[in-house]
Design an enzyme around this catalytic site. Sequence first.
Site, PDB file in Angstrom:
ATOM      1  N   ASP A  95      11.400  -2.058   7.895  1.00 42.03           N
ATOM      2  CA  ASP A  95      12.449  -2.586   7.947  1.00 42.03           C
ATOM      3  C   ASP A  95      12.624  -3.803   7.067  1.00 42.03           C
ATOM      4  OD1 ASP A  95      13.351  -0.795  10.079  1.00 42.03           O
ATOM      5  OD2 ASP A  95      12.736  -2.390  11.416  1.00 42.03           O
ATOM      6  N   SER A 113       3.912  -6.496   1.984  1.00 41.37           N
ATOM      7  CA  SER A 113       2.435  -5.953   2.755  1.00 41.37           C
ATOM      8  C   SER A 113       1.308  -6.430   1.834  1.00 41.37           C
ATOM      9  CB  SER A 113       2.645  -4.389   2.731  1.00 41.37           C
ATOM     10  OG  SER A 113       1.689  -4.037   3.608  1.00 41.37           O
ATOM     11  N   HIS A 114       0.578  -5.485   1.148  1.00 42.96           N
ATOM     12  CA  HIS A 114      -0.476  -5.729   0.352  1.00 42.96           C
ATOM     13  C   HIS A 114      -0.017  -6.359  -0.908  1.00 42.96           C
ATOM     14  CE1 HIS A 114      -4.539  -4.138  -1.498  1.00 42.96           C
ATOM     15  NE2 HIS A 114      -4.438  -5.409  -1.481  1.00 42.96           N
ATOM     16  N   LEU A 127       0.610  -1.046  -0.111  1.00 43.52           N
ATOM     17  CA  LEU A 127      -0.059  -0.073  -0.059  1.00 43.52           C
ATOM     18  C   LEU A 127       0.979   1.109  -0.092  1.00 43.52           C
ATOM     19  CD1 LEU A 127      -2.997   0.964   0.497  1.00 43.52           C
ATOM     20  CD2 LEU A 127      -2.491   1.088   2.766  1.00 43.52           C
ATOM     21  N   ASP A 163       4.559  -6.348  13.326  1.00 45.06           N
ATOM     22  CA  ASP A 163       5.473  -5.597  12.929  1.00 45.06           C
ATOM     23  C   ASP A 163       5.166  -4.046  12.742  1.00 45.06           C
ATOM     24  OD1 ASP A 163       3.808  -5.276  10.681  1.00 45.06           O
ATOM     25  OD2 ASP A 163       5.226  -6.201   9.428  1.00 45.06           O
ATOM     26  N   ASP A 177      15.358   5.992  13.493  1.00 48.00           N
ATOM     27  CA  ASP A 177      14.271   6.196  12.187  1.00 48.00           C
ATOM     28  C   ASP A 177      13.111   6.880  12.835  1.00 48.00           C
ATOM     29  OD1 ASP A 177      12.453   5.494  10.474  1.00 48.00           O
ATOM     30  OD2 ASP A 177      13.355   3.274  10.000  1.00 48.00           O
ATOM     31  N   HIS A 195       7.297  -3.088   9.842  1.00 45.15           N
ATOM     32  CA  HIS A 195       6.987  -3.240   8.575  1.00 45.15           C
ATOM     33  C   HIS A 195       7.696  -2.660   7.553  1.00 45.15           C
ATOM     34  CE1 HIS A 195       3.712  -4.787   6.203  1.00 45.15           C
ATOM     35  NE2 HIS A 195       3.633  -3.362   5.664  1.00 45.15           N
TER      36      HIS A 195
END
Length: 297
Positions: free
Chosen positions: A265, A91-92, A25, A241, A223, A263
């Site tokens: 990383d 992810s997506h 996404l 995550d 970060d 997520h």
Amino acid sequence: MAFAGHVSASTYAKTKYPIVLVHGLFGFEDILFVDYFYKVPQKLTRNGAQVYIAEVSPANSTEVRGEQLLDYIDDVLALSGADKVNLIGHSHGGPTARYAASVAPNKVASVSSVGGVNWGSKVADQLRKAIAEDSFQEDAAGVVVNAFANIIEIASGSDPRDKPTDSIAALNSLSTEETIAFNQRYPEGMPSAYCRNDGKMLAENGVFYYSWSGGKTYTNALDVVDPFLAITGTAFSEPNDGLVATCSSHLGKVIRDNYRMNHLDEVNQSFGITHWFETNPVNVFIQQANRLMRQGL
């Protein structure tokens, strides 16, 4: 077409079939020479892989993105002369790759899901609950988020008219309810129940399935995105995550679901600022390419 072409210095990751990276996404190919999969395509090609970066909408339903990916795969096959591709989706991008493999298994050798939303996301569930369907708030949110997605496309050199955005459709696709329905339509590689680790590596459609994910939210104080993921991670009552629960990421052969990665990383963002004492995320991709090569893929 985005092709990461460089002279290879090694054959460690020289897979039989080209690798196609599929973003999640609000993903992109590259913005100002910064890849979504930060430094991953370059390292893969230096180790012998032929790598392409898929062009799909930054925000839309899994099926729409999946159809776009199928078109992209056809272009890759025509350009490379290969019979199949290895899909690696983040992810997506995980469900997007799964859709393509289920619809056209003759064109896909393997699917590797990285932090994949394979059983929904509690973050998407909470957003869906907070925004009433068919309401003014939903319409307003859709306009704003679609505009953001279009900016991403323009910044990455794409025309939003070519890959339309629908952020509400994306939100629905990432919800637990919609993901479970998606899994019933496209079950290949999925475990028998939530948090199980019994998904088939080689599914009935002849495609190999793999997955890995992180299990931490705050991994590096340098970060600036980590505090945000630490907040979103509170939506879960289980290891996650920041956006996806580790159990939700399971697909096929689970390589590992507890990397000290959040997520972003997982794809070596932001700018490679990841946990100091964890495996370099780029190397995980290289190791997976080697695994695919050894599998004859």
